[in-house]
Design a protein around this motif. Structure first.
Motif, PDB file in Angstrom:
ATOM      1  N   VAL A  60       0.840  -1.198   0.000  1.00  0.00           N
ATOM      2  CA  VAL A  60       0.000   0.000   0.000  1.00  0.00           C
ATOM      3  C   VAL A  60       0.879   1.254   0.000  1.00  0.00           C
ATOM      4  N   ASN A  61       1.952   1.238   0.760  1.00  0.00           N
ATOM      5  CA  ASN A  61       2.870   2.387   0.769  1.00  0.00           C
ATOM      6  C   ASN A  61       3.497   2.598  -0.599  1.00  0.00           C
ATOM      7  N   ASP A  62       3.893   1.497  -1.263  1.00  0.00           N
ATOM      8  CA  ASP A  62       4.453   1.606  -2.612  1.00  0.00           C
ATOM      9  C   ASP A  62       3.425   2.167  -3.587  1.00  0.00           C
ATOM     10  N   ILE A  63       2.204   1.663  -3.512  1.00  0.00           N
ATOM     11  CA  ILE A  63       1.143   2.145  -4.397  1.00  0.00           C
ATOM     12  C   ILE A  63       0.863   3.625  -4.133  1.00  0.00           C
ATOM     13  N   THR A  64       0.824   4.005  -2.867  1.00  0.00           N
ATOM     14  CA  THR A  64       0.582   5.403  -2.516  1.00  0.00           C
ATOM     15  C   THR A  64       1.685   6.294  -3.066  1.00  0.00           C
ATOM     16  N   ALA A  65       2.925   5.865  -2.931  1.00  0.00           N
ATOM     17  CA  ALA A  65       4.043   6.648  -3.461  1.00  0.00           C
ATOM     18  C   ALA A  65       3.944   6.755  -4.980  1.00  0.00           C
ATOM     19  N   ASN A  66       3.575   5.668  -5.635  1.00  0.00           N
ATOM     20  CA  ASN A  66       3.430   5.659  -7.086  1.00  0.00           C
ATOM     21  C   ASN A  66       2.311   6.608  -7.522  1.00  0.00           C
ATOM     22  N   VAL A  67       1.173   6.533  -6.848  1.00  0.00           N
ATOM     23  CA  VAL A  67       0.043   7.403  -7.185  1.00  0.00           C
ATOM     24  C   VAL A  67       0.415   8.862  -6.940  1.00  0.00           C
ATOM     25  N   ASP A  68       1.110   9.124  -5.850  1.00  0.00           N
ATOM     26  CA  ASP A  68       1.544  10.491  -5.551  1.00  0.00           C
ATOM     27  C   ASP A  68       2.464  11.004  -6.648  1.00  0.00           C
ATOM     28  N   HIS A  69       3.385  10.172  -7.091  1.00  0.00           N
ATOM     29  CA  HIS A  69       4.301  10.548  -8.172  1.00  0.00           C
ATOM     30  C   HIS A  69       3.527  10.850  -9.452  1.00  0.00           C
ATOM     31  N   LYS A  70       2.578   9.988  -9.779  1.00  0.00           N
ATOM     32  CA  LYS A  70       1.780  10.184 -11.001  1.00  0.00           C
ATOM     33  C   LYS A  70       0.932  11.451 -10.901  1.00  0.00           C
ATOM     34  N   LEU A  71       0.362  11.712  -9.727  1.00  0.00           N
ATOM     35  CA  LEU A  71      -0.423  12.931  -9.547  1.00  0.00           C
ATOM     36  C   LEU A  71       0.443  14.173  -9.717  1.00  0.00           C
ATOM     37  N   LYS A  72       1.670  14.108  -9.230  1.00  0.00           N
ATOM     38  CA  LYS A  72       2.573  15.241  -9.410  1.00  0.00           C
ATOM     39  C   LYS A  72       2.901  15.445 -10.882  1.00  0.00           C
ATOM     40  N   GLN A  73       2.950  14.368 -11.652  1.00  0.00           N
ATOM     41  CA  GLN A  73       3.193  14.486 -13.084  1.00  0.00           C
ATOM     42  C   GLN A  73       1.975  15.050 -13.802  1.00  0.00           C
ATOM     43  N   VAL A  74       0.774  14.785 -13.299  1.00  0.00           N
ATOM     44  CA  VAL A  74      -0.454  15.247 -13.940  1.00  0.00           C
ATOM     45  C   VAL A  74      -0.771  16.698 -13.559  1.00  0.00           C
ATOM     46  N   ASP A  75      -0.233  17.171 -12.438  1.00  0.00           N
ATOM     47  CA  ASP A  75      -0.522  18.539 -11.979  1.00  0.00           C
ATOM     48  C   ASP A  75      -0.257  19.595 -13.049  1.00  0.00           C
ATOM     49  N   PRO A  76       0.866  19.571 -13.776  1.00  0.00           N
ATOM     50  CA  PRO A  76       1.060  20.590 -14.813  1.00  0.00           C
ATOM     51  C   PRO A  76      -0.007  20.535 -15.900  1.00  0.00           C
ATOM     52  N   VAL A  77      -0.469  19.335 -16.227  1.00  0.00           N
ATOM     53  CA  VAL A  77      -1.516  19.209 -17.236  1.00  0.00           C
ATOM     54  C   VAL A  77      -2.803  19.856 -16.734  1.00  0.00           C
ATOM     55  N   VAL A  78      -3.133  19.598 -15.471  1.00  0.00           N
ATOM     56  CA  VAL A  78      -4.338  20.189 -14.892  1.00  0.00           C
ATOM     57  C   VAL A  78      -4.203  21.710 -14.851  1.00  0.00           C
ATOM     58  N   ASP A  79      -3.022  22.194 -14.490  1.00  0.00           N
ATOM     59  CA  ASP A  79      -2.789  23.640 -14.491  1.00  0.00           C
ATOM     60  C   ASP A  79      -2.931  24.212 -15.896  1.00  0.00           C
ATOM     61  N   SER A  80      -2.401  23.500 -16.880  1.00  0.00           N
ATOM     62  CA  SER A  80      -2.504  23.965 -18.265  1.00  0.00           C
ATOM     63  C   SER A  80      -3.959  24.021 -18.718  1.00  0.00           C
ATOM     64  N   VAL A  81      -4.720  23.001 -18.360  1.00  0.00           N
ATOM     65  CA  VAL A  81      -6.148  23.004 -18.723  1.00  0.00           C
ATOM     66  C   VAL A  81      -6.863  24.164 -18.037  1.00  0.00           C
ATOM     67  N   ASN A  82      -6.521  24.416 -16.783  1.00  0.00           N
ATOM     68  CA  ASN A  82      -7.115  25.547 -16.067  1.00  0.00           C
ATOM     69  C   ASN A  82      -6.754  26.855 -16.760  1.00  0.00           C
ATOM     70  N   ASN A  83      -5.469  27.019 -17.105  1.00  0.00           N
ATOM     71  CA  ASN A  83      -5.038  28.230 -17.798  1.00  0.00           C
ATOM     72  C   ASN A  83      -5.714  28.359 -19.151  1.00  0.00           C
ATOM     73  N   LEU A  84      -5.870  27.248 -19.854  1.00  0.00           N
ATOM     74  CA  LEU A  84      -6.544  27.268 -21.148  1.00  0.00           C
ATOM     75  C   LEU A  84      -7.987  27.732 -20.988  1.00  0.00           C
ATOM     76  N   GLY A  85      -8.647  27.264 -19.948  1.00  0.00           N
ATOM     77  CA  GLY A  85     -10.016  27.705 -19.689  1.00  0.00           C
ATOM     78  C   GLY A  85     -10.083  29.199 -19.440  1.00  0.00           C
ATOM     79  N   ILE A  86      -9.127  29.713 -18.675  1.00  0.00           N
ATOM     80  CA  ILE A  86      -9.092  31.154 -18.402  1.00  0.00           C
ATOM     81  C   ILE A  86      -8.845  31.931 -19.692  1.00  0.00           C
ATOM     82  N   VAL A  87      -7.885  31.457 -20.497  1.00  0.00           N
ATOM     83  CA  VAL A  87      -7.572  32.141 -21.756  1.00  0.00           C
ATOM     84  C   VAL A  87      -8.774  32.109 -22.687  1.00  0.00           C
ATOM     85  N   LEU A  88      -9.442  30.975 -22.797  1.00  0.00           N
ATOM     86  CA  LEU A  88     -10.610  30.883 -23.667  1.00  0.00           C
ATOM     87  C   LEU A  88     -11.721  31.819 -23.190  1.00  0.00           C
ATOM     88  N   SER A  89     -11.866  31.938 -21.892  1.00  0.00           N
ATOM     89  CA  SER A  89     -12.861  32.864 -21.362  1.00  0.00           C
ATOM     90  C   SER A  89     -12.511  34.298 -21.744  1.00  0.00           C
TER      91      SER A  89
END
Length: 174
Positions: A60-89
């Protein structure tokens, strides 16, 4: 003699009591042996479960660390989508304003062309164009003089749109 009989009865009663106590103690010993065996089995099972629980916690600790790592990798994408939404608005707001201003300017230009075209028709200005004061107006007049008629009107519309676009680009933004 009564005393002898009484002692004999007490001795027999004591012997019966001892026999029953021995049976109870033997049954208690068997029960304690069973409890001891059960406790040994429980202890062995607990040791096995403890090992498995530790393994599960590590996994479970390994899985949690893996998920945390993947979420950190996805954060820039989520930020980009948020910024894209603001720009489109913001782009939508600019397009709305541009459309509104274009309608205003186009209406004013067409009204100016209508009113000046009917009042200033003469031999030197056969197309009803206003005397050129800006480079854009001179461009409009040159198309009208060159193409005339319906084709000239079409070019007027294109030139008006280009003129409006240039003015909008030059106007100060927010």
């Amino acid at each position: 003699m009564i005393i002898d009989i009484s002692i004999a009865v007490i001795a027999i009663a004591f012997a019966v009591l001892v026999v029953f106590l021995v049976k109870v103690l033997l049954a208690a010993k068997d029960s304690l042996d069973n409890v001891s065996a059960t406790l040994k089995d429980v202890q062995k099972t607990m040791e096995e479960l403890t090992y498995e629980v530790k393994q599960t916690i590590r996994t479970v600790n390994d899985i949690t660390a893996n998920v945390d790592h993947k979420l950190k990798q996805v954060d820039p994408v989520v930020d980009s989508v948020n910024n894209l939404g603001i720009v489109l608005s913001e782009v939508t707001e600019v397009v709305k304003e541009l459309t509104f201003k274009t309608k205003e300017v186009t209406g004013a230009v067409f009204e100016r062309m209508k009113s000046t075209g009917s009042h200033h028709e003469s031999a030197e200005n056969p197309h009803g164009m206003v005397k050129a004061s800006t480079p854009e107006d001179r461009t409009l007049q040159s198309y009208a003089a060159t193409y005339g008629g319906k084709q000239g009107a079409w070019m007027n519309v294109v030139d008006i749109a280009a003129n409006i676009w240039q003015r909008m680009r030059k106007s100060p933004s927010r």
